[in-house]
Scaffold this motif. Structure first.
Motif, PDB file in Angstrom:
ATOM      1  N   ASN A  97      34.079  38.106  59.552  1.00 61.73           N
ATOM      2  CA  ASN A  97      34.794  38.424  58.552  1.00 61.73           C
ATOM      3  C   ASN A  97      34.949  40.056  57.635  1.00 61.73           C
ATOM      4  O   ASN A  97      34.715  39.681  55.902  1.00 61.73           O
ATOM      5  CB  ASN A  97      34.197  37.035  57.670  1.00 61.73           C
ATOM      6  N   TYR A 312      44.162  41.504  51.317  1.00 63.42           N
ATOM      7  CA  TYR A 312      43.516  40.689  50.753  1.00 63.42           C
ATOM      8  C   TYR A 312      43.097  41.685  49.847  1.00 63.42           C
ATOM      9  O   TYR A 312      42.642  43.028  50.409  1.00 63.42           O
ATOM     10  CB  TYR A 312      42.819  40.276  52.223  1.00 63.42           C
ATOM     11  N   GLU A 314      38.332  41.773  47.981  1.00 65.92           N
ATOM     12  CA  GLU A 314      37.159  40.781  48.112  1.00 65.92           C
ATOM     13  C   GLU A 314      36.848  39.918  47.016  1.00 65.92           C
ATOM     14  O   GLU A 314      37.365  40.656  45.976  1.00 65.92           O
ATOM     15  CB  GLU A 314      36.534  41.896  48.543  1.00 65.92           C
ATOM     16  N   ASN A 315      36.039  38.899  46.380  1.00 60.06           N
ATOM     17  CA  ASN A 315      35.388  38.586  45.571  1.00 60.06           C
ATOM     18  C   ASN A 315      34.235  38.570  45.214  1.00 60.06           C
ATOM     19  O   ASN A 315      33.870  39.948  45.713  1.00 60.06           O
ATOM     20  CB  ASN A 315      35.730  36.930  45.411  1.00 60.06           C
ATOM     21  N   GLN A 319      33.608  38.537  49.750  1.00 66.06           N
ATOM     22  CA  GLN A 319      34.131  37.617  50.648  1.00 66.06           C
ATOM     23  C   GLN A 319      35.403  38.107  50.346  1.00 66.06           C
ATOM     24  O   GLN A 319      35.309  38.270  50.026  1.00 66.06           O
ATOM     25  CB  GLN A 319      33.407  36.313  50.366  1.00 66.06           C
ATOM     26  N   ILE A 321      39.355  37.394  50.248  1.00 67.46           N
ATOM     27  CA  ILE A 321      40.255  36.922  49.662  1.00 67.46           C
ATOM     28  C   ILE A 321      41.734  37.301  49.539  1.00 67.46           C
ATOM     29  O   ILE A 321      41.955  38.452  49.863  1.00 67.46           O
ATOM     30  CB  ILE A 321      40.138  35.856  48.557  1.00 67.46           C
ATOM     31  N   ASP A 324      45.920  38.170  45.320  1.00 67.66           N
ATOM     32  CA  ASP A 324      46.045  37.547  44.003  1.00 67.66           C
ATOM     33  C   ASP A 324      48.053  38.575  43.318  1.00 67.66           C
ATOM     34  O   ASP A 324      47.823  39.215  42.811  1.00 67.66           O
ATOM     35  CB  ASP A 324      46.052  36.602  42.769  1.00 67.66           C
TER      36      ASP A 324
END
Length: 464
Positions: A97, A312, A314-315, A319, A321, A324
């Motif tokens: 991931n 995509y 990352e948070n 990770q 995500i 948006d």
């Protein structure tokens, strides 16, 4: 009727013409070559010297070799088993991931030796990534805009040390930021010591910074004036915004140092001003159509929208995500909207193979499929050092691998390349005749060292 002429496998052949008999050539794998008068042509061929026959064959193959095929083939100078380590690396990153999906393409001597996609274009729906994916290439647009400017240079419509103000008067007299107050974004200025030139724009030494992603003081100055970054979609006209940019101060004196900025957006505007065409129309007529690039767009057609991977990021826990649409004020669906602002620095989307075709043209000395896009010497100029960036240099639109850098890594001295904001990257190695692209849609990436690993695999696969 057609005359059968041999297909020579891509290898170095040392010979004396008198040592080779025509029957040995005809015994090789062959392709049909249609001639206007087959029987008489056959008789004429028999009367030609072996040296002339070989010249005709080899020059014919050279012309054919300029046309890339997306079909992956083995190459006598590349180890397929070693190249397959790319699969191992990419699958590891996806399984852990660290990445959602990618496409990697490697060309050696005009032949695709590796072309594979890994992972997903859409993680939530488990939609596989494919070689036909259309990527948001962001700053890889810069190389194409730079080629467009150099086409106009070859036509005598501009020269490299010509002032930008000759074409856009707002750049005729400029100032440089002296003092900046971050509390209210106010500033004082001093006069620029000279005018910025087209060469300054091509090698990012003009003093123009980036909106949204540049230095804090210049971000603030540009934001107050409504200058867009070129990343995304804007309800504006390119020339209007570039005129506004010309009225603003520079971050430093022209020629003083390398500052990555809106230079190539301004170059795109110059293309529009000089030609009277939108950048979209100019690219299509003078680069995309001649090269057969059918998946290259500022606005991706609705019928091809399903080929665009999701984007995509990352948070805080690193990770992955989905990106948006409100994140960093950059809606990843921007390629699907109609455009009036054509960013020469970041606006294009295209397939991996299309961009590889463009790069192969550069490696061919400006020629592809019999079309002369740019002169050989012009490309040599573009890939010559203009300004130092530390370990590497920068030319007219490309980062260049210096002697120092080549001593630290496997890429050959004189290689050139760049990348894009969303995680795409490319390089061209003229010494080894290699073109390589690694395409993702993921930024930032805490595990971005896969690029260096793939680089090592490619060069470790060379046999001699």
């Amino acid at each position: 009727m057609s005359l059968v002429i041999p297909r020579l496998k891509p290898r170095v052949i040392n010979f004396r013409p008198k040592d080779i008999h025509i029957s040995k050539l005809l015994a090789l794998n062959s392709i049909p070559l249609h001639l206007p008068h087959t029987i008489r042509s056959l008789r004429r061929l028999k009367n030609l010297s072996m040296k002339k026959i070989l010249f005709l064959l080899l020059t014919g193959f050279a012309a054919t070799a300029q046309i890339l095929s997306p079909i992956q083939k083995s190459h006598p100078q590349m180890d397929d088993k070693r190249l397959a380590y790319i699969d191992t690396v990419m699958e590891e990153y996806i399984q852990k991931n660290w990445m959602v999906g990618s496409t990697t393409l490697v060309i050696k001597d005009n032949s695709v030796v590796y072309f594979k996609s890994n992972g997903y274009a859409d993680l939530a729906n488990k939609k596989p990534m494919t070689n036909e994916a259309i990527y948001r290439i962001m700053s890889q647009t810069k190389a194409i805009t730079s080629v467009a400017i150099m086409q106009l240079f070859e036509q005598g419509k501009l020269h490299l040390d010509q002032a930008v103000g000759d074409f856009i008067p707002e750049f005729a007299t400029q100032n440089v930021v002296k003092d900046f107050n971050p509390a209210d974004s106010s500033y004082t200025t001093e006069p620029a010591k000279r005018k910025i030139t087209i060469r300054d724009l091509l090698c990012h030494r003009s003093g123009i910074d980036y909106a949204a992603i540049g230095s804090p003081k210049m971000q603030a100055i540009y934001a107050k004036a409504g200058i867009p970054s070129g990343l995304g979609n804007f309800n504006a006209v390119l020339l209007d915004k570039m005129k506004s940019l010309g009225r603003l101060p520079l971050a430093h004196q022209p020629g003083e140092k390398f500052t990555y900025g809106l230079n190539t957006d301004l170059l795109g505007c110059l293309v529009e001003v000089i030609t009277g065409k939108t950048l979209e129309d100019y690219f299509k007529a003078n680069i995309f159509e001649p090269l057969g690039m059918k998946d290259s767009y500022f606005t991706v057609p609705l019928e091809k929208s399903s080929r665009m991977p999701k984007v995509y990021t990352e948070n805080a826990d690193k990770q992955i995500i989905p990106w948006d649409p409100t994140f960093r004020n950059l809606d990843p669906n921007y390629p699907l909207y109609p455009h009036t602002y054509f960013s020469g620095g970041a606006g294009l989307s295209m397939s991996t193979f299309d961009y590889a075709t463009f790069l192969q043209m550069l490696l061919n000395g400006g020629v592809y499929n019999g079309k002369q896009i740019l002169g050989r010497r012009t490309i040599e100029l573009m890939t010559s050092p203009q300004i130092n960036m530390g370990n590497d240099d920068f030319g007219l639109g490309f980062s260049l691998t210096s002697k120092k850098s080549a001593q630290l890594n496997v890429t050959s001295e004189g290689s050139y390349g760049w990348g894009g904001y969303y995680g795409t990257t490319y390089w061209v190695d003229p010494k080894e005749k290699i073109v390589a692209l690694i395409m993702t849609q993921h930024t930032p990436n805490s595990h971005g060292n896969y690029g260096r690993k793939i680089e090592n695999i490619i060069y470790g696969s060379l046999k001699k």
